[in-house]
Design an enzyme around this catalytic site. Structure first.
Site, PDB file in Angstrom:
ATOM      1  CG  HIS A   8      -0.241   0.149   2.510  1.00 45.42           C
ATOM      2  ND1 HIS A   8       0.216   1.358   2.994  1.00 45.42           N
ATOM      3  CD2 HIS A   8       0.113  -0.781   3.426  1.00 45.42           C
ATOM      4  CE1 HIS A   8       0.807   1.176   4.161  1.00 45.42           C
ATOM      5  NE2 HIS A   8       0.764  -0.128   4.441  1.00 45.42           N
ATOM      6  CG  HIS A 139      -0.628  -4.319   5.031  1.00 41.78           C
ATOM      7  ND1 HIS A 139      -1.135  -3.056   5.182  1.00 41.78           N
ATOM      8  CD2 HIS A 139      -1.700  -5.136   4.858  1.00 41.78           C
ATOM      9  CE1 HIS A 139      -2.463  -3.098   5.112  1.00 41.78           C
ATOM     10  NE2 HIS A 139      -2.825  -4.359   4.925  1.00 41.78           N
TER      11      HIS A 139
END
Length: 190
Positions: A8, A139
């Site tokens: 992200h 992530h």
């Protein structure tokens, strides 16, 4: 074809050097720009799968396909250390966390547990990625778990790698077997 594993884009917590873990934070202004640049290096997409956390969903939105949300792609749970600055953590605890795959602070999650759930998703996507381009938005720590999986090593390698915000790791799937093709590719900065 390929699995493109995308970290992200930036949040305010990233900018402040804070652990986010399962905190559900939005992208900041820089993060929105970083995410908007991702389609310049990730194209020809057939499917998008992402973490349920807002920062991953906002990043996934730039690819123009409705993402499949998978809870197993969330960041590692840092327990009582979520929201804390990394430099303020007890160094003996941090050292143990990155060297002992089964260690987790109270209420947190071990690297091994995180890796097992992430690898489970990747294994499920392998057959599809043989002939399609599947993008996985997640992530930093799950990206490192994906890299370790593709290399055939344990997730202990995670502490020896850095994953930039809004970066792409490419894993080619050949004969059902993952092969690391590229790691930590970032879109060009404006």
């Amino acid at each position: 074809m390929v699995l493109s594993i995308v970290r992200h884009a930036r949040t305010e917590a990233n900018a402040g050097g804070r652990l986010q873990g399962t905190l559900d934070l939005p992208l900041d202004e820089v993060g929105l720009l970083q995410a908007a640049a991702l389609p310049s290096i990730v194209a020809g997409i057939d499917r998008v799968v992402c973490s349920p956390l807002l920062r991953a969903r906002q990043t996934a939105a730039v690819f123009g396909l409705e993402p499949t949300v998978d809870e197993r792609l969330r960041e590692v749970d840092y327990g009582p250390f979520e929201g804390k600055r990394i430099v303020d953590l007890p160094q003996d605890m941090w050292r143990r966390w990155i060297t002992d795959l089964d260690f987790a602070p109270d209420g947190g999650e071990s690297l091994r547990a995180m890796s097992e759930r992430v690898v489970e998703v990747l294994e499920e996507l392998c057959a599809e990625a043989e002939d399609r381009h599947v993008v996985v938005v997640t992530h930093a720590t799950p990206v490192k778990a994906a890299m370790a999986w593709a290399l055939g090593v344990d997730v202990g390698i995670a502490s020896r790698s850095w994953v930039d915000q809004a970066s792409v790791t490419r894993i080619i799937v050949r004969g059902g077997r993952p092969v690391l093709s590229a790691f930590n590719i970032a879109p060009p900065a404006d």
